[in-house]
Design a protein around this motif. Structure first.
Motif, mmCIF file in Angstrom:
data_model
loop_
_atom_site.group_PDB
_atom_site.id
_atom_site.type_symbol
_atom_site.label_atom_id
_atom_site.label_comp_id
_atom_site.label_asym_id
_atom_site.label_seq_id
_atom_site.Cartn_x
_atom_site.Cartn_y
_atom_site.Cartn_z
ATOM 1 N N ALA A 543 0.825 -1.218 0.000
ATOM 2 C CA ALA A 543 0.000 0.000 0.000
ATOM 3 C C ALA A 543 0.856 1.264 0.000
ATOM 4 C CB ALA A 543 -0.928 -0.008 1.207
ATOM 5 N N ASP A 544 2.085 1.137 0.505
ATOM 6 C CA ASP A 544 2.963 2.320 0.562
ATOM 7 C C ASP A 544 3.696 2.576 -0.753
ATOM 8 O OD1 ASP A 544 2.310 2.863 3.168
ATOM 9 O OD2 ASP A 544 3.932 1.613 3.986
ATOM 10 N N VAL A 545 3.675 1.598 -1.649
ATOM 11 C CA VAL A 545 4.431 1.748 -2.902
ATOM 12 C C VAL A 545 3.575 2.497 -3.927
ATOM 13 C CG1 VAL A 545 5.694 0.555 -4.732
ATOM 14 C CG2 VAL A 545 5.690 -0.375 -2.410
ATOM 15 N N ALA A 550 7.802 5.326 -7.202
ATOM 16 C CA ALA A 550 8.377 5.030 -8.524
ATOM 17 C C ALA A 550 9.300 6.171 -8.965
ATOM 18 C CB ALA A 550 7.266 4.818 -9.542
ATOM 19 N N PHE A 551 8.838 7.399 -8.740
ATOM 20 C CA PHE A 551 9.670 8.531 -9.161
ATOM 21 C C PHE A 551 10.931 8.647 -8.301
ATOM 22 C CE2 PHE A 551 5.575 10.091 -11.059
ATOM 23 C CZ PHE A 551 6.007 9.952 -12.370
ATOM 24 N N GLU A 552 10.799 8.327 -7.009
ATOM 25 C CA GLU A 552 12.004 8.414 -6.179
ATOM 26 C C GLU A 552 13.040 7.384 -6.639
ATOM 27 O OE1 GLU A 552 14.080 7.680 -1.999
ATOM 28 O OE2 GLU A 552 12.333 6.538 -2.611
ATOM 29 N N VAL A 553 12.566 6.202 -7.058
ATOM 30 C CA VAL A 553 13.471 5.143 -7.522
ATOM 31 C C VAL A 553 14.350 5.639 -8.673
ATOM 32 C CG1 VAL A 553 13.515 2.926 -8.764
ATOM 33 C CG2 VAL A 553 12.072 3.190 -6.744
ATOM 34 N N ILE A 554 13.786 6.451 -9.561
ATOM 35 C CA ILE A 554 14.557 6.863 -10.749
ATOM 36 C C ILE A 554 15.210 8.241 -10.637
ATOM 37 C CG2 ILE A 554 13.216 5.439 -12.350
ATOM 38 C CD1 ILE A 554 11.972 8.334 -13.137
ATOM 39 N N CYS A 555 14.752 9.054 -9.657
ATOM 40 C CA CYS A 555 15.241 10.451 -9.659
ATOM 41 C C CYS A 555 16.615 10.626 -9.035
ATOM 42 C CB CYS A 555 14.230 11.373 -8.988
ATOM 43 S SG CYS A 555 12.843 11.715 -10.087
ATOM 44 N N ALA A 644 13.685 1.054 -15.399
ATOM 45 C CA ALA A 644 13.451 0.475 -14.065
ATOM 46 C C ALA A 644 12.524 -0.738 -14.160
ATOM 47 C CB ALA A 644 12.877 1.528 -13.121
ATOM 48 N N GLU A 645 11.522 -0.660 -15.046
ATOM 49 C CA GLU A 645 10.632 -1.815 -15.229
ATOM 50 C C GLU A 645 11.429 -3.031 -15.702
ATOM 51 O OE1 GLU A 645 6.761 -1.634 -17.406
ATOM 52 O OE2 GLU A 645 7.220 0.523 -17.350
ATOM 53 N N THR A 657 3.562 0.275 -9.928
ATOM 54 C CA THR A 657 3.468 1.734 -10.073
ATOM 55 C C THR A 657 4.504 2.281 -11.060
ATOM 56 O OG1 THR A 657 4.833 2.094 -8.118
ATOM 57 C CG2 THR A 657 2.440 2.176 -7.811
ATOM 58 N N LEU A 658 5.549 1.496 -11.374
ATOM 59 C CA LEU A 658 6.507 1.971 -12.387
ATOM 60 C C LEU A 658 5.783 2.159 -13.718
ATOM 61 C CD1 LEU A 658 9.618 -0.331 -11.729
ATOM 62 C CD2 LEU A 658 9.491 2.132 -11.304
ATOM 63 N N SER A 659 4.974 1.160 -14.084
ATOM 64 C CA SER A 659 4.310 1.291 -15.392
ATOM 65 C C SER A 659 3.108 2.216 -15.317
ATOM 66 C CB SER A 659 3.946 -0.075 -15.973
ATOM 67 O OG SER A 659 3.086 -0.742 -15.095
ATOM 68 N N SER A 660 2.403 2.261 -14.169
ATOM 69 C CA SER A 660 1.251 3.176 -14.121
ATOM 70 C C SER A 660 1.737 4.630 -14.165
ATOM 71 C CB SER A 660 0.371 2.903 -12.898
ATOM 72 O OG SER A 660 1.069 3.217 -11.714
ATOM 73 N N ALA A 661 2.848 4.914 -13.464
ATOM 74 C CA ALA A 661 3.377 6.285 -13.491
ATOM 75 C C ALA A 661 3.810 6.636 -14.917
ATOM 76 C CB ALA A 661 4.558 6.407 -12.535
ATOM 77 N N ARG A 662 4.440 5.670 -15.571
ATOM 78 C CA ARG A 662 4.954 5.929 -16.919
ATOM 79 C C ARG A 662 3.799 6.195 -17.881
ATOM 80 N NH1 ARG A 662 7.693 2.053 -20.847
ATOM 81 N NH2 ARG A 662 8.890 3.443 -22.203
ATOM 82 N N ALA A 663 2.747 5.425 -17.735
ATOM 83 C CA ALA A 663 1.614 5.597 -18.642
ATOM 84 C C ALA A 663 0.987 6.976 -18.493
ATOM 85 C CB ALA A 663 0.573 4.510 -18.378
ATOM 86 N N LYS A 664 1.074 7.557 -17.286
ATOM 87 C CA LYS A 664 0.426 8.864 -17.061
ATOM 88 C C LYS A 664 1.300 10.043 -17.474
ATOM 89 C CE LYS A 664 -2.169 7.298 -13.059
ATOM 90 N NZ LYS A 664 -2.216 7.481 -11.609
ATOM 91 N N LEU A 665 2.601 9.799 -17.695
ATOM 92 C CA LEU A 665 3.471 10.924 -18.077
ATOM 93 C C LEU A 665 3.039 11.434 -19.421
ATOM 94 C CD1 LEU A 665 7.003 9.714 -16.997
ATOM 95 C CD2 LEU A 665 5.855 11.723 -16.132
#
Ligand code: ADP
Length: 665
Positions: A543-545, A550-555, A644-645, A657-665
């Motif tokens: 639930a915390d992910v 996802a953005f912190e992982v790549i930034c 990252a995916e 959330t890596l792919s959901s975040a990417r899809a929304k960019l």
């Protein structure tokens, strides 16, 4: 020498004649004599506007197969692509989204325009078209000396030449101090010239007058007694006004974005719009302002439009690429009188002006100010003089006083530009390229990596290159990072061992992780950081992910651009990080470089607000970034989330959330 006498098809001769190219310029004729139409390698070190594009076209059109044009900047690549695509019977393709990986669609083009990163990525991903090339033209080859990009360019060229030894290489360079070294490396004939289609005089302003290098002087008195104004700015304004009143256009270079905008603001009162010599009275400065307003509604955009209404624009990396392209085009069409720019414009697209004013010759770095390189100032000055429009070009450096005049004169007017030196020995560069050589199957041992690097500019420039130790260290560190391992000496990889030497020394091969890092085109260091964070994610509650995670992982990686964090904002971002600590992979006390991490939290926050629907205007206002800054971060995030995916797959971490975040960019 006439175009009609060259070994070109009649429709190409007609095409060039229609473009006004009938008689070759002297450096072009020299390139033909050096064998550019005969498949020979040629290095041409010639000034801006001396017709390098035509030399490239000659090589590409006379080559016995498909051609590649390697270009450092995307805006420039677009310009060249459009130019090549207009050539009769030529199918041109372009590949500049620096970071995506599929490039197979480029097979079948007569000419491909790409950045060196894109070519490197295509090689790593096994794209077949790179092996079919008959000719490679490299624009701005002096960028070999740039950290990061330079090593990519030299390793890519060395690899291309090794894979296809017969490939013709034509390298185009600004005038640098040692073009013969580049020619030596490429086994090329050197064409060196200072010829320009329009004469250029360069001078320094001090004590109310410009002294030019042709011995002439120009009186430019300014009333700088008013303490509310800055003398250098008043001189710049007077020089700009003089050029415009004379029917010309001007470029003014200053040190920072803020200065560029402030100068444009100062020039508003000069009523330059009235003096703009537009080719067509229906298409004037007001219409540029209108187009800029339509292009986007940020505060920066409205300030830009307001300035453009008066014939003045500013230009810097904070503008969106649309805004920059609009300003450049309007200036070329003479609908703007002046651009106030940061030095980035110097190396950019074609925007010639009657007069160039270099108000600031220093720039701020993290620690203080430093002098601009001579090459960069020469490139700014070289923008002066529009062929067919100006009788001459003028470039003026603004000094404070007579002592300043002498200093600038010695530093820039009479000085030679810097030498181009390889940056390949850099640890990060060697790690990146060693991994790529092994992962593509091009090298399967330390000896084979060294052999592959023996074709680089670095090796050709160094009597005893002795890269053994440095490459050994790179290999050892990549083994530590889990990207390389002892193996058969033939790595797996999409290029299928193409070109591998198959030597029997102690073998190395890429692990799945290493192969994926190479293919995704991230640096090994970025790969390490992403994997560390993914492992932390594996220990978090689902639930915390979130997408913020996802953005912190790549930034917090070297492949993401840093976002400036001002003192005033710091506390706020700190509070944000605390409030969201459950969603972040790094604990508040765990970050090795806390300030760097906090900056990356700011970037992650901006991106997560963006995917949550915040507008460009809101983000630009809330985080004091330019629309161009947002654009570049979104683009990198898209690439890095994809990487990252792929890495999450390899290390077996599930993170939707890596792919959901990417899809929304
Ligand atoms: P650069 O060397 O900066 O790449 P370009 O190739 O863009 O310069 O050329 C500058 C301009 O000169 C272009 O407008 C081009 O059409 C024109 N040009 C190039 N060669 C000739 C020629 N031989 N005769 C007339 N115009 C030319």
């Amino acid at each position: 020498m006439r175009v009609a006498d060259l070994p070109l098809a009649p429709e190409h001769v007609e095409h060039f004649e229609r473009e006004g190219i009938e008689e070759l310029y002297p450096p072009q004729a020299a390139a033909v004599e050096a064998g550019v139409c005969d498949g020979d390698n040629v290095v041409a070190a010639v000034p801006t506007a001396s017709g390098k594009t035509f030399v490239a076209e000659l090589a590409l059109l006379t080559a016995d197969g498909p051609g590649l044009y390697v270009c450092p900047l995307r805006a420039l690549a677009r310009e060249k692509f459009e130019e090549f695509d207009r050539l009769p019977g030529v199918d041109a393709g372009i590949s500049t989204g620096d970071y995506d990986s599929a490039a197979s669609e480029l097979a079948g083009n007569d000419i491909v325009v790409a950045t060196s990163e894109k070519v490197d990525s295509a090689i790593r991903n096994g794209a077949g078209w790179v092996d079919d090339l008959a000719c490679v033209v490299v624009d701005e080859v002096h960028l070999l000396g740039a950290a990061g990009r330079g090593p990519t360019l030299e390793v890519t060229l060395a690899t291309l030449r090794r894979r296809t030894p017969a490939v013709q290489i034509v390298a185009l360079s600004a005038t640098v101090d040692n073009p013969e070294d580049i020619a030596d490396w490429l086994d090329a004939e050197l064409v060196e010239s200072t010829w320009r289609p329009v004469d250029l005089r360069v001078g320094v302003h001090a004590a109310d007058a410009v002294e030019f290098d042709d011995g002439t002087t120009l009186s430019v008195p300014v009333d700088a007694d008013d303490p509310s104004t800055d003398a250098d700015t008043e001189v710049t304004a007077a020089l700009v006004r003089g050029a415009v009143e004379d029917g010309g256009q001007a470029l003014a270079f200053v040190s920072s974005r803020r200065e560029a905008e402030a100068l444009a603001e100062r020039l508003r009162d000069e009523r330059l719009a009235d003096a703009v010599d537009t080719a067509d009275s229906t298409s004037d400065a007001a219409s540029v302002a209108e187009e800029l307003r339509e292009a986007g509604g940020t505060e920066t955009g409205s300030r830009l439009a307001e300035a453009a209404d008066r014939g003045v624009a500013f230009h810097h990396a904070g503008l969106s690429s649309d805004q920059r392209a609009l300003v450049e085009r309007a200036f070329r069409e003479r609908r703007l009188a002046v651009i106030c720019a940061t030095p980035t414009l110097a190396a950019g697209v074609n925007v010639p002006a009657r007069r160039v004013v270099v108000r600031d010759q220093q720039r701020y770095t993290g620690e203080g100010t430093e002098w601009l390189p001579v090459l960069e100032v020469h490139q700014m000055c070289g923008r002066a003089g529009r062929p067919h429009l100006d009788p001459y070009g003028e470039a003026v450096l603004v000094a404070d006083d007579e002592d300043g005049r002498e200093a600038l004169w010695n530093r820039y007017v009479t000085a030679d530009p810097e030498r181009v030196e390889s940056k390949l020995r850099d640890r990060a560069a060697l790690r990146t390229h060693t991994l790529a050589l092994v992962a593509t199957g091009f090298a399967g041992s330390q000896a084979a990596v060294l052999d592959a690097l023996s074709g680089t500019f670095y090796a050709s420039r160094t009597a005893n290159p002795d890269l053994g130790g440095a490459v050994g260290d790179a290999i050892a560190s990549l083994i530590d990072d889990g990207m390389l391992e002892a193996g058969e000496g033939k790595a797996k990889g999409s290029a299928g061992g193409n070109g591998g030497t198959g030597d029997t020394g102690s073998g190395i091969e890429a692990t799945d992780l290493g192969a994926q890092v190479s293919r995704q085109y991230v640096t090994p260091e970025t790969g390490v950081r992403i994997v560390e964070r993914l492992e932390a994610v594996a220990g978090m509650n689902d639930a915390d992910v979130t997408e913020l995670t996802a953005f912190e992982v790549i930034c917090d990686t070297p492949d993401m651009v840093d976002t400036y964090l001002g003192n005033a904002e710091r506390a706020e971002i700190y509070q944000f990080a605390r409030a969201h600590s459950a969603e972040l992979t790094t604990g508040m006390t765990d970050a090795e470089d806390f300030e760097g991490w906090l900056e990356s939290v700011k970037t992650a926050r901006i991106l997560s607000e963006w995917v949550d629907g915040a507008s460009v205007e809101e983000l630009v206002a809330a985080y004091r970034i330019g629309p161009g800054d947002l654009e570049s971060r979104i683009e990198r995030a898209e690439w890095l989330l994809g990487a990252a995916e792929a890495l999450a797959d390899v290390v077996g971490v599930s993170m939707p959330t890596l792919s959901s975040a990417r899809a929304k960019l």
